[in-house]
Design a protein around this motif. Structure first.
Motif, PDB file in Angstrom:
ATOM      1  N   ILE A  73      57.882  59.945  81.737  1.00  0.00           N
ATOM      2  CA  ILE A  73      59.094  60.843  81.229  1.00  0.00           C
ATOM      3  C   ILE A  73      58.864  61.458  79.987  1.00  0.00           C
ATOM      4  O   ILE A  73      58.573  60.646  79.117  1.00  0.00           O
ATOM      5  N   PHE A  74      59.095  62.816  79.779  1.00  0.00           N
ATOM      6  CA  PHE A  74      58.877  63.300  78.361  1.00  0.00           C
ATOM      7  C   PHE A  74      60.216  63.803  77.825  1.00  0.00           C
ATOM      8  O   PHE A  74      61.238  64.460  78.428  1.00  0.00           O
ATOM      9  N   PHE A  75      60.328  63.615  76.344  1.00  0.00           N
ATOM     10  CA  PHE A  75      61.368  63.967  75.819  1.00  0.00           C
ATOM     11  C   PHE A  75      60.497  65.100  74.772  1.00  0.00           C
ATOM     12  O   PHE A  75      59.437  64.750  74.171  1.00  0.00           O
ATOM     13  N   HIS A  76      61.251  66.372  74.210  1.00  0.00           N
ATOM     14  CA  HIS A  76      60.651  66.974  73.183  1.00  0.00           C
ATOM     15  C   HIS A  76      61.595  67.003  71.905  1.00  0.00           C
ATOM     16  O   HIS A  76      62.939  67.411  72.255  1.00  0.00           O
ATOM     17  N   GLU A  77      61.316  66.854  70.689  1.00  0.00           N
ATOM     18  CA  GLU A  77      61.874  66.910  69.625  1.00  0.00           C
ATOM     19  C   GLU A  77      61.575  68.165  68.936  1.00  0.00           C
ATOM     20  O   GLU A  77      60.211  68.336  68.493  1.00  0.00           O
ATOM     21  N   THR A  78      62.132  69.393  68.599  1.00  0.00           N
ATOM     22  CA  THR A  78      61.460  70.578  68.017  1.00  0.00           C
ATOM     23  C   THR A  78      62.320  71.075  66.657  1.00  0.00           C
ATOM     24  O   THR A  78      61.994  72.109  66.638  1.00  0.00           O
ATOM     25  N   GLY A 162      52.922  85.807  69.402  1.00  0.00           N
ATOM     26  CA  GLY A 162      53.950  85.259  68.615  1.00  0.00           C
ATOM     27  C   GLY A 162      55.207  85.697  68.872  1.00  0.00           C
ATOM     28  O   GLY A 162      56.187  85.568  68.112  1.00  0.00           O
ATOM     29  N   LYS A 163      55.511  86.432  70.054  1.00  0.00           N
ATOM     30  CA  LYS A 163      57.056  86.331  70.395  1.00  0.00           C
ATOM     31  C   LYS A 163      57.851  85.320  70.351  1.00  0.00           C
ATOM     32  O   LYS A 163      59.072  85.515  69.940  1.00  0.00           O
ATOM     33  N   LEU A 164      57.265  84.249  70.739  1.00  0.00           N
ATOM     34  CA  LEU A 164      58.172  82.910  70.458  1.00  0.00           C
ATOM     35  C   LEU A 164      58.840  82.553  69.296  1.00  0.00           C
ATOM     36  O   LEU A 164      59.937  82.207  69.049  1.00  0.00           O
ATOM     37  N   PHE A 165      58.016  82.847  68.204  1.00  0.00           N
ATOM     38  CA  PHE A 165      58.488  82.390  66.713  1.00  0.00           C
ATOM     39  C   PHE A 165      59.286  83.574  66.185  1.00  0.00           C
ATOM     40  O   PHE A 165      60.136  83.605  65.119  1.00  0.00           O
ATOM     41  N   LYS A 166      59.645  84.792  66.842  1.00  0.00           N
ATOM     42  CA  LYS A 166      60.882  85.581  66.495  1.00  0.00           C
ATOM     43  C   LYS A 166      62.076  85.616  67.221  1.00  0.00           C
ATOM     44  O   LYS A 166      62.932  86.245  67.027  1.00  0.00           O
ATOM     45  N   SER A 167      62.017  84.283  67.884  1.00  0.00           N
ATOM     46  CA  SER A 167      63.239  83.991  68.627  1.00  0.00           C
ATOM     47  C   SER A 167      64.658  83.737  67.898  1.00  0.00           C
ATOM     48  O   SER A 167      64.531  83.309  66.754  1.00  0.00           O
ATOM     49  N   LYS A 168      65.880  84.264  68.294  1.00  0.00           N
ATOM     50  CA  LYS A 168      67.000  83.881  67.636  1.00  0.00           C
ATOM     51  C   LYS A 168      67.230  82.515  67.430  1.00  0.00           C
ATOM     52  O   LYS A 168      67.766  82.071  66.859  1.00  0.00           O
ATOM     53  N   TYR A 169      66.818  81.926  68.859  1.00  0.00           N
ATOM     54  CA  TYR A 169      67.068  80.381  68.980  1.00  0.00           C
ATOM     55  C   TYR A 169      65.813  79.811  69.199  1.00  0.00           C
ATOM     56  O   TYR A 169      65.581  78.971  70.130  1.00  0.00           O
ATOM     57  N   ILE A 170      65.203  79.694  68.033  1.00  0.00           N
ATOM     58  CA  ILE A 170      63.713  79.335  68.060  1.00  0.00           C
ATOM     59  C   ILE A 170      63.618  77.903  68.607  1.00  0.00           C
ATOM     60  O   ILE A 170      62.761  77.549  69.434  1.00  0.00           O
ATOM     61  N   SER A 175      61.485  74.465  72.727  1.00  0.00           N
ATOM     62  CA  SER A 175      61.847  73.422  73.743  1.00  0.00           C
ATOM     63  C   SER A 175      61.707  73.629  75.144  1.00  0.00           C
ATOM     64  O   SER A 175      61.188  72.981  76.089  1.00  0.00           O
ATOM     65  N   ASP A 176      62.199  74.960  75.516  1.00  0.00           N
ATOM     66  CA  ASP A 176      61.966  75.575  76.796  1.00  0.00           C
ATOM     67  C   ASP A 176      60.530  75.701  77.062  1.00  0.00           C
ATOM     68  O   ASP A 176      60.070  75.292  78.370  1.00  0.00           O
ATOM     69  N   PHE A 177      59.819  76.393  76.243  1.00  0.00           N
ATOM     70  CA  PHE A 177      58.522  76.540  76.309  1.00  0.00           C
ATOM     71  C   PHE A 177      57.753  75.280  76.672  1.00  0.00           C
ATOM     72  O   PHE A 177      56.816  75.141  77.450  1.00  0.00           O
ATOM     73  N   LEU A 178      57.932  74.284  75.838  1.00  0.00           N
ATOM     74  CA  LEU A 178      57.300  72.949  75.687  1.00  0.00           C
ATOM     75  C   LEU A 178      57.564  72.383  77.289  1.00  0.00           C
ATOM     76  O   LEU A 178      56.665  71.667  77.751  1.00  0.00           O
ATOM     77  N   ARG A 179      58.785  72.544  77.608  1.00  0.00           N
ATOM     78  CA  ARG A 179      59.044  71.399  78.938  1.00  0.00           C
ATOM     79  C   ARG A 179      58.148  71.883  80.066  1.00  0.00           C
ATOM     80  O   ARG A 179      57.920  71.046  80.727  1.00  0.00           O
ATOM     81  N   TYR A 180      58.132  73.288  80.099  1.00  0.00           N
ATOM     82  CA  TYR A 180      57.399  73.778  81.275  1.00  0.00           C
ATOM     83  C   TYR A 180      55.731  73.722  80.987  1.00  0.00           C
ATOM     84  O   TYR A 180      54.989  73.057  81.988  1.00  0.00           O
ATOM     85  N   LEU A 181      55.270  73.640  79.870  1.00  0.00           N
ATOM     86  CA  LEU A 181      54.018  73.688  79.307  1.00  0.00           C
ATOM     87  C   LEU A 181      53.633  72.068  79.627  1.00  0.00           C
ATOM     88  O   LEU A 181      52.608  71.769  80.098  1.00  0.00           O
ATOM     89  N   THR A 182      54.450  71.006  79.181  1.00  0.00           N
ATOM     90  CA  THR A 182      54.402  69.714  79.389  1.00  0.00           C
ATOM     91  C   THR A 182      54.129  69.043  80.875  1.00  0.00           C
ATOM     92  O   THR A 182      53.125  68.498  81.305  1.00  0.00           O
ATOM     93  N   GLY A 254      65.248  78.927  79.890  1.00  0.00           N
ATOM     94  CA  GLY A 254      65.217  77.504  80.035  1.00  0.00           C
ATOM     95  C   GLY A 254      65.712  77.384  81.650  1.00  0.00           C
ATOM     96  O   GLY A 254      64.976  77.421  82.617  1.00  0.00           O
ATOM     97  N   PRO A 255      67.115  77.185  81.821  1.00  0.00           N
ATOM     98  CA  PRO A 255      67.488  77.112  83.255  1.00  0.00           C
ATOM     99  C   PRO A 255      67.115  78.840  84.069  1.00  0.00           C
ATOM    100  O   PRO A 255      67.104  78.537  85.234  1.00  0.00           O
ATOM    101  N   GLY A 256      67.185  79.530  83.072  1.00  0.00           N
ATOM    102  CA  GLY A 256      66.962  80.842  83.944  1.00  0.00           C
ATOM    103  C   GLY A 256      65.548  80.976  84.584  1.00  0.00           C
ATOM    104  O   GLY A 256      65.363  81.691  85.621  1.00  0.00           O
TER     105      GLY A 256
END
Length: 359
Positions: A73-78, A162-170, A175-182, A254-256
Motif C-alpha cells: 500500500i502506497f501513500f505519497h506526501e508531496t 516541465g508542464k507539471l511544474f507549471k500547474s496551478k495545483y502543483i 500526487s496525481d502524477f505519482l499515484r499512477y507512476l507508482t 486525478g479522478p478524471g
C-alpha cells in the motif's frame, strides 16, 4: 511667420505618444509576468530536486529493500521543501492516522510512504506522531526522485517538458502524477492521506477502485495488479494523464484519468455497470465502500449532531475518505464525540493518542 499645427495633428501626436507609453507598460508587464513564471518554475523544480546530506531517508529505487510487487500500500506526501533548507520528515496527525490504519488493518501488506521532496530523518527529529507509525514493522519511509522515477516509463518525455511544474495545483497534481507512476512500477494499492482504513483489503482480488458518484470514479483508492492487465491499466492511465493534462483543472488529472480510462476499457460511462464481468476483471466498488459520505457532506465527520448518522452510513465501508481539501482547517478536540474522532481512536489508536489536544 509662425505656422501653428492644426488641432487634428496635435491630437495625433498625443495619441501616438500615449499609445507608445501604454504599449511599453504592457510589454514590461508581460516581461515581468513571464520572468516571474520562469523563476517560480525554477523554484518549484528545485524544491523537488535531490539533496546530498547525511540522514536522508533512502531513495525507493536505490534502497536494498524494495516494495513487494502487488503486496504494498502506497501513500505519497508531496509538499515542497523550501529551497536551500533542510527538511525533516513531518507528518500531520491525520496523515499519520491514514498510514497507521493501513498498517493496522493490513498486517501482511507493506506500507510505503513516499516523499516527493527529499526528507531527512534522525533520532532527534522523530516526533511522537512519527514514532507511532514507525512502531509498525510493515511501515517504510522512502524518498522519490521524480526524474529518475519517471525515467524509462511511458511518461518520461512528457515529464521532462516541465508542464507539471507549471500547474496551478502543483502539489495535488504531483500526487496525481505519482499515484499512477507508482502503480506502474510496483502494482498494489494507492491511498490518499485522508483515507482511514477500517477493514482489510488483503483478500480483495486485484484491480479495483471506488465510485465517488454516478458520474465519476475516484482516485483516492486505487489498486492495479503488478503485471498482466493491471499493468496495462497503469500504462493506459499514464498515457491518459499526459494527453489530457490541464494544470488549471484540479480534478482532471486525478479522478478524471481513471474515469476516462475505465470509460474506454468498460465501453460505458455508467459507473454502476463497471463490474469485473464487463471490465476485464476490473471492479468499481459502489460509493458506500470508500466514499459513503460524499464531499458535499464532509462536515458530517466533524459534527457531533451527525455522529450516529455518519457511523450508520459507514458501517459497511472498507474505508472512509474525509475530504481533506475541504476539512483540513476544521479542528477536532481529542476525545470529542464526532465520527472522525471515534473512527480514528479505533483504527489509528497510537497516532490519535499521541496527537495532543487536537487531532
Amino acid at each position: 511667420m509662425v505656422f501653428l499645427a492644426p488641432k487634428k495633428n496635435l491630437f495625433n501626436l498625443y495619441f501616438l505618444r500615449y499609445k507608445f507609453i501604454f504599449l511599453t507598460i504592457g510589454l514590461l508587464f508581460v516581461y515581468i509576468l513571464l520572468n516571474g513564471d520562469i523563476r517560480s518554475n525554477i523554484n518549484v523544480r528545485k524544491c523537488f530536486s535531490d539533496i546530498n546530506v547525511q540522514n536522508k531517508i533512502e531513495d525507493i529505487l536505490l534502497s536494498e529493500r524494495k516494495p513487494r510487487k502487488g503486496k504494498t500500500i502506497f501513500f505519497h506526501e508531496t509538499s515542497c521543501n523550501i529551497p536551500d533548507t533542510l527538511n525533516h520528515v513531518r507528518l500531520k496527525a491525520r496523515q499519520a492516522c491514514a498510514i497507521e490504519s493501513a498498517a493496522l488493518t493490513n498486517p501482511n501488506l507493506d506500507i510505503y510512504v513516499l516523499f516527493a521532496s527529499p526528507k531527512i530523518l534522525n533520532n532527534q527529529t522523530i516526533t511522537p506522531i512519527l514514532e507511532s507509525i514507525l512502531s509498525y514493522p510493515n511501515v517504510y519511509l522512502r524518498n522519490v526522485n521524480l526524474w529518475s522515477y519517471a525515467a524509462d516509463t511511458p511518461i518520461y518525455e512528457w515529464f521532462k517538458d516541465g508542464k507539471l511544474f507549471k500547474s496551478k495545483y502543483i502539489y495535488s497534481h504531483v500526487s496525481d502524477f505519482l499515484r499512477y507512476l507508482t502503480l506502474w512500477h510496483w502494482g498494489g494499492t494507492y491511498l490518499d492521506l485522508d483515507v482511514v482504513m477500517m477493514k482489510t483489503i488483503e483478500n480483495i482480488p486485484p484491480n479495483f477502485a471506488g465510485a465517488e458518484s454516478i458520474y465519476h470514479v475516484a482516485a483516492g483508492v486505487l489498486n492495479f495488479d503488478w503485471d498482466g492487465f493491471g499493468h496495462e491499466i497503469a500504462d493506459m492511465c499514464l498515457r491518459n494523464f499526459q494527453t489530457h493534462f490541464d494544470g488549471y483543472d484540479w480534478g482532471k488529472n486525478g479522478p478524471g484519468v481513471i474515469t476516462r480510462t475505465l470509460h474506454e476499457i468498460c465501453k460505458t460511462k455508467q459507473i454502476y455497470l463497471m463490474t469485473r464481468s464487463r471490465c476485464f476483471n476490473f471492479n468499481v466498488f459502489q460509493n458506500e465502500t470508500f466514499y459513503a459520505v460524499p464531499y458535499t457532506h464532509w462536515k458530517y465527520f466533524f459534527d457531533s449532531d451527525y455522529l450516529e448518522r455518519t457511523l450508520e452510513m459507514t458501517k459497511n465501508s472498507i474505508a472512509i475518505h474525509v475530504w481533506n481539501r475541504y476539512s483540513s482547517d476544521t479542528p477536532i478536540i481529542v476525545g470529542s464525540n464526532v465520527a472522525y474522532g471515534v473512527i480514528a481512536e479505533k483504527f489509528c489508536p497510537k497516532v490519535y493518542k499521541s496527537s495532543g489536544k487536537y487531532f
